[in-house]
Design an enzyme around this catalytic site. Structure first.
Site, PDB file in Angstrom:
ATOM      1  N   HIS A 180     -12.943   3.145   0.198  1.00 27.24           N
ATOM      2  CA  HIS A 180     -12.878   2.097   1.406  1.00 27.24           C
ATOM      3  C   HIS A 180     -13.578   0.775   0.793  1.00 27.24           C
ATOM      4  O   HIS A 180     -14.283   0.003   1.621  1.00 27.24           O
ATOM      5  CB  HIS A 180     -13.745   2.599   2.520  1.00 27.24           C
ATOM      6  CG  HIS A 180     -12.972   3.448   3.331  1.00 27.24           C
ATOM      7  ND1 HIS A 180     -13.868   4.487   3.897  1.00 27.24           N
ATOM      8  CD2 HIS A 180     -11.758   3.804   3.667  1.00 27.24           C
ATOM      9  CE1 HIS A 180     -13.029   5.488   4.484  1.00 27.24           C
ATOM     10  NE2 HIS A 180     -11.583   4.972   4.442  1.00 27.24           N
ATOM     11  N   GLU A 213      -8.305  -5.299   5.313  1.00 26.30           N
ATOM     12  CA  GLU A 213      -8.129  -4.821   4.162  1.00 26.30           C
ATOM     13  C   GLU A 213      -6.830  -5.370   3.398  1.00 26.30           C
ATOM     14  O   GLU A 213      -6.862  -5.893   2.309  1.00 26.30           O
ATOM     15  CB  GLU A 213      -7.890  -3.376   3.866  1.00 26.30           C
ATOM     16  CG  GLU A 213      -9.236  -2.432   3.994  1.00 26.30           C
ATOM     17  CD  GLU A 213      -9.050  -1.275   4.370  1.00 26.30           C
ATOM     18  OE1 GLU A 213      -8.542  -0.654   5.401  1.00 26.30           O
ATOM     19  OE2 GLU A 213      -9.304  -0.405   3.334  1.00 26.30           O
ATOM     20  N   ARG A 261      -2.729  -2.115  -3.317  1.00 24.90           N
ATOM     21  CA  ARG A 261      -3.991  -1.178  -3.146  1.00 24.90           C
ATOM     22  C   ARG A 261      -3.694  -0.141  -4.109  1.00 24.90           C
ATOM     23  O   ARG A 261      -3.017   0.592  -3.819  1.00 24.90           O
ATOM     24  CB  ARG A 261      -3.911  -0.675  -1.965  1.00 24.90           C
ATOM     25  CG  ARG A 261      -5.184   0.073  -1.536  1.00 24.90           C
ATOM     26  CD  ARG A 261      -5.007   0.671  -0.262  1.00 24.90           C
ATOM     27  NE  ARG A 261      -6.072   1.685  -0.071  1.00 24.90           N
ATOM     28  CZ  ARG A 261      -6.184   2.843   0.539  1.00 24.90           C
ATOM     29  NH1 ARG A 261      -5.134   3.242   1.326  1.00 24.90           N
ATOM     30  NH2 ARG A 261      -7.275   3.778   0.761  1.00 24.90           N
ATOM     31  N   GLY A 285     -15.053   2.072  14.639  1.00 21.88           N
ATOM     32  CA  GLY A 285     -16.482   1.183  14.849  1.00 21.88           C
ATOM     33  C   GLY A 285     -15.938  -0.122  15.597  1.00 21.88           C
ATOM     34  O   GLY A 285     -17.052  -0.728  16.084  1.00 21.88           O
ATOM     35  N   ARG A 321     -11.180  15.304   8.492  1.00 17.97           N
ATOM     36  CA  ARG A 321     -12.066  15.805   7.377  1.00 17.97           C
ATOM     37  C   ARG A 321     -13.480  16.234   7.831  1.00 17.97           C
ATOM     38  O   ARG A 321     -13.917  15.566   8.794  1.00 17.97           O
ATOM     39  CB  ARG A 321     -11.947  14.692   6.333  1.00 17.97           C
ATOM     40  CG  ARG A 321     -10.910  14.506   5.818  1.00 17.97           C
ATOM     41  CD  ARG A 321     -10.731  13.174   4.739  1.00 17.97           C
ATOM     42  NE  ARG A 321      -9.824  12.230   4.973  1.00 17.97           N
ATOM     43  CZ  ARG A 321     -10.116  11.100   4.495  1.00 17.97           C
ATOM     44  NH1 ARG A 321     -10.697  10.963   3.322  1.00 17.97           N
ATOM     45  NH2 ARG A 321      -9.133  10.298   5.070  1.00 17.97           N
ATOM     46  N   LEU A 342      -9.811   9.905  18.383  1.00 18.22           N
ATOM     47  CA  LEU A 342     -11.038   9.295  19.320  1.00 18.22           C
ATOM     48  C   LEU A 342     -10.800   8.766  20.756  1.00 18.22           C
ATOM     49  O   LEU A 342     -11.274   9.163  21.812  1.00 18.22           O
ATOM     50  CB  LEU A 342     -12.093   8.294  18.649  1.00 18.22           C
ATOM     51  CG  LEU A 342     -13.440   8.294  19.431  1.00 18.22           C
ATOM     52  CD1 LEU A 342     -14.063   9.663  19.450  1.00 18.22           C
ATOM     53  CD2 LEU A 342     -14.297   7.341  18.806  1.00 18.22           C
ATOM     54  N   GLY A 344     -11.037   1.307  13.137  1.00 19.62           N
ATOM     55  CA  GLY A 344     -10.376   1.712  14.362  1.00 19.62           C
ATOM     56  C   GLY A 344     -11.564   2.083  15.353  1.00 19.62           C
ATOM     57  O   GLY A 344     -11.649   1.580  16.560  1.00 19.62           O
ATOM     58  N   ASN A 377       0.846  -1.237  -0.237  1.00 15.16           N
ATOM     59  CA  ASN A 377       0.038  -0.011   0.101  1.00 15.16           C
ATOM     60  C   ASN A 377       1.004   1.119  -0.039  1.00 15.16           C
ATOM     61  O   ASN A 377       1.534   1.443   1.043  1.00 15.16           O
ATOM     62  CB  ASN A 377      -0.721   0.114   1.070  1.00 15.16           C
ATOM     63  CG  ASN A 377      -1.860   1.225   1.341  1.00 15.16           C
ATOM     64  OD1 ASN A 377      -1.572   2.058   0.474  1.00 15.16           O
ATOM     65  ND2 ASN A 377      -2.702   1.192   2.597  1.00 15.16           N
ATOM     66  N   HIS A 429     -17.680   1.941   7.833  1.00 21.28           N
ATOM     67  CA  HIS A 429     -16.285   1.973   8.036  1.00 21.28           C
ATOM     68  C   HIS A 429     -15.774   3.199   8.875  1.00 21.28           C
ATOM     69  O   HIS A 429     -15.676   4.222   8.206  1.00 21.28           O
ATOM     70  CB  HIS A 429     -15.478   1.569   6.870  1.00 21.28           C
ATOM     71  CG  HIS A 429     -14.107   1.961   6.788  1.00 21.28           C
ATOM     72  ND1 HIS A 429     -13.246   0.677   6.718  1.00 21.28           N
ATOM     73  CD2 HIS A 429     -13.313   2.675   6.994  1.00 21.28           C
ATOM     74  CE1 HIS A 429     -12.170   0.783   6.713  1.00 21.28           C
ATOM     75  NE2 HIS A 429     -12.116   2.105   7.042  1.00 21.28           N
TER      76      HIS A 429
HETATM   77  P1  AMP Z   1      -8.026   2.946  11.748  1.00 23.05           P
HETATM   78  O1  AMP Z   1      -7.728   4.043  10.531  1.00 23.05           O
HETATM   79  O2  AMP Z   1      -9.230   2.114  11.126  1.00 23.05           O
HETATM   80  O3  AMP Z   1      -6.699   2.302  12.068  1.00 23.05           O
HETATM   81  O4  AMP Z   1      -8.636   3.689  12.697  1.00 23.05           O
HETATM   82  C1  AMP Z   1      -7.792   4.706  13.445  1.00 23.05           C
HETATM   83  C2  AMP Z   1      -8.521   5.475  14.323  1.00 23.05           C
HETATM   84  O5  AMP Z   1      -9.464   4.665  15.452  1.00 23.05           O
HETATM   85  C3  AMP Z   1      -7.711   6.148  15.477  1.00 23.05           C
HETATM   86  O6  AMP Z   1      -7.652   7.514  15.062  1.00 23.05           O
HETATM   87  C4  AMP Z   1      -8.746   6.338  16.691  1.00 23.05           C
HETATM   88  O7  AMP Z   1      -9.492   7.461  16.648  1.00 23.05           O
HETATM   89  C5  AMP Z   1      -9.680   5.230  16.548  1.00 23.05           C
HETATM   90  N1  AMP Z   1      -9.368   3.976  17.603  1.00 23.05           N
HETATM   91  C6  AMP Z   1      -8.502   3.159  17.703  1.00 23.05           C
HETATM   92  N2  AMP Z   1      -8.454   2.478  18.873  1.00 23.05           N
HETATM   93  C7  AMP Z   1      -9.486   2.950  19.547  1.00 23.05           C
HETATM   94  C8  AMP Z   1     -10.300   2.796  20.909  1.00 23.05           C
HETATM   95  N3  AMP Z   1      -9.611   1.738  21.447  1.00 23.05           N
HETATM   96  N4  AMP Z   1     -11.160   3.661  21.452  1.00 23.05           N
HETATM   97  C9  AMP Z   1     -11.759   4.636  20.393  1.00 23.05           C
HETATM   98  N5  AMP Z   1     -10.945   5.065  19.236  1.00 23.05           N
HETATM   99  C10 AMP Z   1     -10.044   3.951  18.689  1.00 23.05           C
END
Ligand code: AMP
Length: 403
Positions: free
Chosen positions: A178, A386, A89, A332, A239, A282, A330, A7, A206
């Site tokens: 996505h 992914e 990707r 969800g 965003r 978050l 992350g 990627n 997502h």
């Molecule tokens: P991803 O792009 O799917 O890796 O998601 C990243 C985002 O998921 C991070 O910026 C966090 O905001 C959120 N995240 C990851 N772990 C947690 C958690 N345990 N609780 C709340 N938000 C989380």
């Protein structure tokens, strides 16, 4: 027989290696800060061991990929791993690519041609393909597109109400992104919960650094929240998601900001980061939310309300109440706060959240977080993967069944 998944971003290369037929990656890693003096990275083996990857200052994508390969080749734990196909990707496939394809000179030229639709991503993806072709001569390379899954969306959903010529002459339409994740998670939801593969109505949320939601009927995407770029739709980490389309001109007139500055602000300084004034992450906001921080509380409230409103809107494309709503990414997969607040808005669809199940991300109930025996939609936490989805698509295209 192993598949390398690549990627390539503008300043990073993420990668994973899967033994064909295995769902667990042998290795995952990243090299980032390409173009800076700090270029470098690391990888992790499936036993948890972490190793550094050192790159020369000034390394481009080819040099970075070569450094990754050298590091993997030198690792004793990977001596028996032979890469038999490489999956890439690719962010934008436009209308040209509706499924994963074996890469040849025409496909590569097509990916470069689509750079106007994804100027930050497609050129880097194409560079990665060229680099991998040099480093793995004769090994099949497969492109897996973020947009491809959404090519089943019908015109009345994907067209913007702007002059017709803009679509025909400048490709102006909604594409959605996505797609690899929405495809994988909707299929997993159907499989795990034994839904009808032909008729199941599934909403996938997502929610990661980027966020989008998709309506999937019988495994086919029929609507999604992102548009010609990944800025449309839901609020995200940095965003804005949907804003009034006149915001650019309003801000230009009233603040003197340039077009580029406004675009940068909407993509990099908005969302959770902009509204909260604290963070785009978050995890941090959830702590601040509990402590009563005004910005964090507002950011979470806006995010959940807008997510619920988009999910409700997508039911029009499902033509009915969803059989299932899947939370992934992350946020969800980990945020009980976001799921609880969002589902609360969707009671009118019959959604009933089981608070105890939600508390542990559905970990004790096979991912299900709706009330046992609920007559409303099944609500579940379904982990996305992914890299695995790209590896599986690559194996299928590189070595079609029966060959
Ligand atoms: P991803 O792009 O799917 O890796 O998601 C990243 C985002 O998921 C991070 O910026 C966090 O905001 C959120 N995240 C990851 N772990 C947690 C958690 N345990 N609780 C709340 N938000 C989380």
């Amino acid at each position: 027989m192993a598949i390398l998944v690549i990627n390539c971003g503008s300043s990073s290369v993420k990668f994973a290696v899967f033994e064909q037929g295995s769902a667990e990656a042998l290795v995952t890693g990243i090299v980032d800060q390409i173009g800076s003096a700090n270029v470098g990275g690391s990888y992790k083996l499936n036993d948890g061991t972490k190793q550094k990857i050192t790159c020369q200052v000034g390394a481009d994508h080819t040099a970075v990929l070569a450094a990754i390969l050298d590091a993997l080749k030198a690792d004793e734990a990977l001596q028996n791993v032979a890469i038999t196909a490489v999956g890439h990707r690719v962010v934008h496939g436009g209308e040209k690519f509706a499924e994963p394809v074996l890469i040849d000179a025409d496909v590569l030229a097509g990916i470069r041609e689509l750079s106007s639709l994804a100027p930050l991503h497609n050129p880097a993806n194409a560079d990665g393909i060229e680099a991998a072709s040099t480093l793995f001569p004769g090994v099949p390379q497969v492109a897996v597109f973020d947009t491809a899954f959404h090519q089943t969306i019908p015109p009345h959903v994907f067209r913007y109400a702007v002059p017709d010529a803009l679509y025909h002459e400048h490709n102006v339409r909604r594409y959605g992104f996505h797609g690899t994740s929405h495809d994988y998670v909707s299929a997993e939801t159907i499989r795990k919960y034994d839904l009808d593969p032909v008729r199941a109505k599934v909403l996938v949320a997502h929610l990661g650094n980027g966020c989008s939601a998709t309506a999937v009927v019988g495994g086919r995407s029929c609507d999604t929240t992102m548009g010609i770029t990944p800025l449309e739709g839901l609020m995200m980490g940095t965003r804005s998601g949907n804003v009034d389309p006149n915001l650019h001109s309003y801000l230009a007139e009233n603040t003197g900001m340039s077009l580029d500055e406004i675009t940068e602000m909407l993509n990099k300084k908005s969302g959770f980061a902009g509204l909260s004034g604290i963070s785009n992450d978050l995890r941090e906001l959830a702590v601040a939310y509990e402590e009563g921080h005004g910005g964090a509380r507002l950011a979470v409230e806006v995010f959940c309300f807008r997510l619920a409103r988009e999910l409700a809107g997508l039911t029009v494309s499902l033509d009915g109440v969803p059989d299932a709503i899947a939370f992934t990414g992350g946020i969800g997969e980990n945020s009980k706060l976001v799921r609880e607040k969002t589902v609360r808005y969707l009671k009118f669809l019959g959604c009933e959240l089981d608070v105890a199940r939600n508390e542990v991300n559905g970990g004790d109930s096979n991912g299900v977080i709706s009330v046992e025996g609920s007559k409303g939609p099944l609500i579940a936490v379904v982990a996305t993967n992914e890299e695995l989805a790209i590896a599986e698509a690559t194996a299928e295209v590189a070595q079609p069944e029966g060959n």
